[in-house]
Design an enzyme around this catalytic site. Structure first.
Site, PDB file in Angstrom:
ATOM      1  NE  ARG A  30      -4.374  -4.930  17.138  1.00  0.00           N
ATOM      2  CZ  ARG A  30      -4.297  -4.650  15.872  1.00  0.00           C
ATOM      3  NH1 ARG A  30      -3.122  -4.477  15.305  1.00  0.00           N
ATOM      4  NH2 ARG A  30      -5.378  -4.549  15.145  1.00  0.00           N
ATOM      5  CB  THR A  47      -9.995  -9.141  11.656  1.00  0.00           C
ATOM      6  OG1 THR A  47     -10.197  -7.762  11.983  1.00  0.00           O
ATOM      7  CG2 THR A  47     -11.332  -9.747  11.319  1.00  0.00           C
ATOM      8  CG  HIS A 104      -0.434  -8.031  13.688  1.00  0.00           C
ATOM      9  ND1 HIS A 104      -1.063  -8.641  12.629  1.00  0.00           N
ATOM     10  CD2 HIS A 104      -1.013  -6.804  13.800  1.00  0.00           C
ATOM     11  CE1 HIS A 104      -1.992  -7.828  12.125  1.00  0.00           C
ATOM     12  NE2 HIS A 104      -1.961  -6.700  12.802  1.00  0.00           N
ATOM     13  N   GLY A 107       3.969   1.646  -1.148  1.00  0.00           N
ATOM     14  CA  GLY A 107       4.645   1.789  -2.438  1.00  0.00           C
ATOM     15  C   GLY A 107       3.694   2.254  -3.522  1.00  0.00           C
ATOM     16  N   GLY A 149       0.811  -1.218   0.000  1.00  0.00           N
ATOM     17  CA  GLY A 149       0.000   0.000   0.000  1.00  0.00           C
ATOM     18  C   GLY A 149       0.842   1.264   0.000  1.00  0.00           C
ATOM     19  CG  ASP A 152      13.313  -8.136   1.970  1.00  0.00           C
ATOM     20  OD1 ASP A 152      13.951  -8.976   2.634  1.00  0.00           O
ATOM     21  OD2 ASP A 152      12.360  -8.451   1.218  1.00  0.00           O
TER      22      ASP A 152
HETATM   23  O1  FUM Z   1      -7.246  -7.201  13.709  1.00  0.00           O
HETATM   24  C1  FUM Z   1      -7.072  -6.605  12.664  1.00  0.00           C
HETATM   25  O2  FUM Z   1      -7.929  -6.524  11.795  1.00  0.00           O
HETATM   26  C2  FUM Z   1      -5.797  -5.926  12.457  1.00  0.00           C
HETATM   27  C3  FUM Z   1      -5.770  -4.645  12.141  1.00  0.00           C
HETATM   28  C4  FUM Z   1      -4.504  -3.888  12.188  1.00  0.00           C
HETATM   29  O3  FUM Z   1      -3.470  -4.469  12.504  1.00  0.00           O
HETATM   30  O4  FUM Z   1      -4.512  -2.678  11.961  1.00  0.00           O
END
Ligand code: FUM
Length: 572
Positions: A284, A252, A351, A17, A15, A219
């Site tokens: 998170r 998600t 993640h 790039g 996205g 990379d």
């Molecule tokens: O849980 C998710 O849909 C992740 C979203 C994000 O990492 O922004």
């Protein structure tokens, strides 16, 4: 002085790039994108959840509240100028996406629907949860990428697909191109440009279970490292709380936004005790640590007590199929279950990587406090730094799209970067890589080595860390680095040589892994995604700062750019 082949060369076709290529082309620049994969296989297509913007379509919202939440999730070390820019530009980004054809889910009144995600609040944390994430079912990244690619093609952007960037061409702190491997033709060649943007994504593949594509091997960090550039905030690796156990396939956060609960082996909804106010929708780092704690304390499910359960059974199969089709499909394909009648075994997985190539607010790459002229980095590859110690869900699509505009604005404002190519320098690098390519009779199996690296990182540098584990990890990863010298490549072809690709990727993963460990050792405190058993509290007097890890693994402090009026709210 000579003008080079392209005004802008972008390394990476996700996205960040594609979006920066579009902006450059719309500003009449000649632009090329090189990518080791086809653009529509870039990891951005896997972004499920959504993109934040304070549109206030469901309840009132304000970009300042969004900025407050972003800074809070970043635990005080997000650079406030970047946060302000990103959150303020979000509503306009959504308009632009709609203009190129991205279809967001809509409310009955025709406005874009917006979901609640973890850590999103109103009124600087004192109001209700914010409806802020715009989404296309649970395929937001996929939909955005298809429209971006179509737009870039229509603007005549030149794509070098299946080109792997090997080295940056830099002379006197002035970047003039990149040396790359044309995977299809089996050739190594330079591509010259006045401005080079690194948009290669993150490095969470250094872990054994990750939600990212196998291509997310850091990379950009490898390119930067070989050019002597230090890496910033590498200790901050975000573990997504809900990935399918063992395989890391993302479930998600939209599931929890739709009311899914997390249960341990006793059937307890344990988030009630870890975060009574936000429960499953806490930030998170809080949810991932809670799950990891339940598992560590023996309250996980299954024979090995290695996962907890995500309960979506309050929703009908039809609702899940209509609104969360990716979850439904993934549960069917990988678990052979219908999530409307069976709970999903989940565990945290690597993640997102908050750290990366240090840039200033204008996305210019900084080496030893000095700008490298003509070199820029954006998105997950960069540490701009807009996410600090922890990224708010749905801020990553926003980050790539907003900073892809900023970077082009910044290129336009800079004086032209014309300079003679250093052909001798290019030849030296070319010779070095030619020595690497071809058949190699070593004894070391590259895939095994990669898998060892991932296991070491997951076992010792995961959600919880300690000095003992980190020192052990550094030693083991250094051994892997030594073994890599004896690598085995059985195929002598230079075209589509997957062993060679594995080798280059490992060369890129190792500096990311070592910098992650070194910075985690240096940061003797806990903050955001970085949690130390031996230093469980935050220590603002010594560590309210970025870390900067040099190529010899010395870590130093780098100041956070603060501007009024936003300050970190230290409430958990
Ligand atoms: O849980 C998710 O849909 C992740 C979203 C994000 O990492 O922004």
């Amino acid at each position: 002085m000579q003008k080079k082949k392209y005004d802008v060369l972008i390394i990476g076709s996700g996205g960040a790039g594609l979006s920066s290529a579009i902006t450059a082309a719309q500003n009449n620049m000649s632009v090329a994108v090189i990518s080791k994969v086809h653009p529509l296989k870039s990891h951005t297509v896997a972004a499920q959840g959504g993109i934040n913007a304070s549109l206030g379509n469901i309840s009132s919202d304000d970009w300042r509240w969004h900025a407050h939440d972003t800074i809070k999730a970043g635990r005080g070390i997000a650079d406030e100028d970047s946060v302000r820019y990103m959150c303020q530009s979000a509503p306009n980004i959504i308009k632009k996406l709609e203009k190129i054809g991205v279809e967001f889910d809509k409310l009955e009144n025709g406005k874009i629907n917006q979901k609640i995600y973890g850590g999103q609040s109103t009124n600087f944390g004192d109001g209700d949860l914010a409806h802020r994430a715009c989404f296309s079912k649970d395929r937001t990244g996929y939909n955005i990428m298809h429209k971006l690619y179509k737009k870039a093609m229509s603007l005549g952007v030149k794509f070098y697909n299946y080109y792997f960037a090997l080295d940056l061409l830099i002379e006197n702190e002035n970047c003039y191109g990149t040396l790359c491997w044309d995977i299809d033709k089996g050739k190594i060649l330079p591509i010259f440009a006045n401005n080079i943007i690194i948009a290669t994504g993150g490095y969470s593949q250094i872990y054994a279970t990750a939600t990212s594509a196998a291509t997310c091997t850091g990379d950009g960090n490898g390119l930067a490292n070989r050019a002597g550039i230090s890496l910033q905030d590498m200790e901050f690796v975000q573990f997504h709380p809900t990935a399918i156990s063992r395989i890391g396939v993302l479930i998600t956060e939209a599931a929890r936004s739709a009311g899914a609960k997390l249960l341990n082996r006793d059937g307890d909804q344990f988030m009630l005790s870890y975060s009574p106010q936000f429960k499953e929708l806490a930030t998170r780092d809080v949810v991932a640590r809670a799950i990891a704690t339940e598992i560590m304390m023996g309250r996980g499910c299954g024979d090995n007590k290695e996962y907890v359960l995500l309960d979506l059974t309050h929703l009908s199969a039809k609702y899940i199929q209509d609104h969360l089709p990716t979850i439904f499909e993934n549960c069917q394909s990988f678990l052979k279950i219908d999530p409307s009648n069976k709970m999903i075994p989940i565990a945290p997985a690597a993640h997102y990587t908050m750290g990366g190539i240090p840039t200033n607010f204008n996305c210019q790459v900084v080496k030893n406090s000095k700008i490298i002229k003509g070199l820029y980095a954006i998105g997950e590859a960069a540490c701009t730094s807009v996410h600090g110690a922890g990224r708010l869900g749905c801020n990553s699509l926003l980050d790539i799209l907003s900073f892809s505009e900023k970077v082009i604005e910044s290129i336009q404002k800079s004086s032209p970067n014309y300079m003679e190519f250093n052909l001798a320098g290019v030849e030296k690098l070319l010779n070095r890589w030619q020595g690497v390519f071809g058949k190699h009779d070593g004894s070391i199996d590259l895939l095994k080595l990669k898998s060892n690296l991932q296991t070491i990182m997951s076992q010792n540098v995961g959600i919880f860390r300690s000095e003992k584990q980190l020192l052990k990890a550094f030693e083991l990863v250094s051994d892997i680095e030594k073994s890599l010298k004896k690598y085995k490549v059985t195929d002598s072809a230079l075209e589509w040589n997957i062993e060679l690709q594995n080798y280059i990727e490992l060369c890129n993963m190792l500096p990311s892994a070592k910098a992650t460990i070194s910075a985690a050792l240096w940061r003797k405190e806990s903050r955001g995604a970085h949690w130390r058993f031996d230093y469980p509290l935050s220590n603002d007097s010594d560590f309210l700062c970025h870390s900067l890890c040099s190529t010899n693994h010395t870590v130093n402090k780098n100041d956070v750019r603060k501007i009024s009026p936003f300050h970190c709210d230290k409430k958990a």
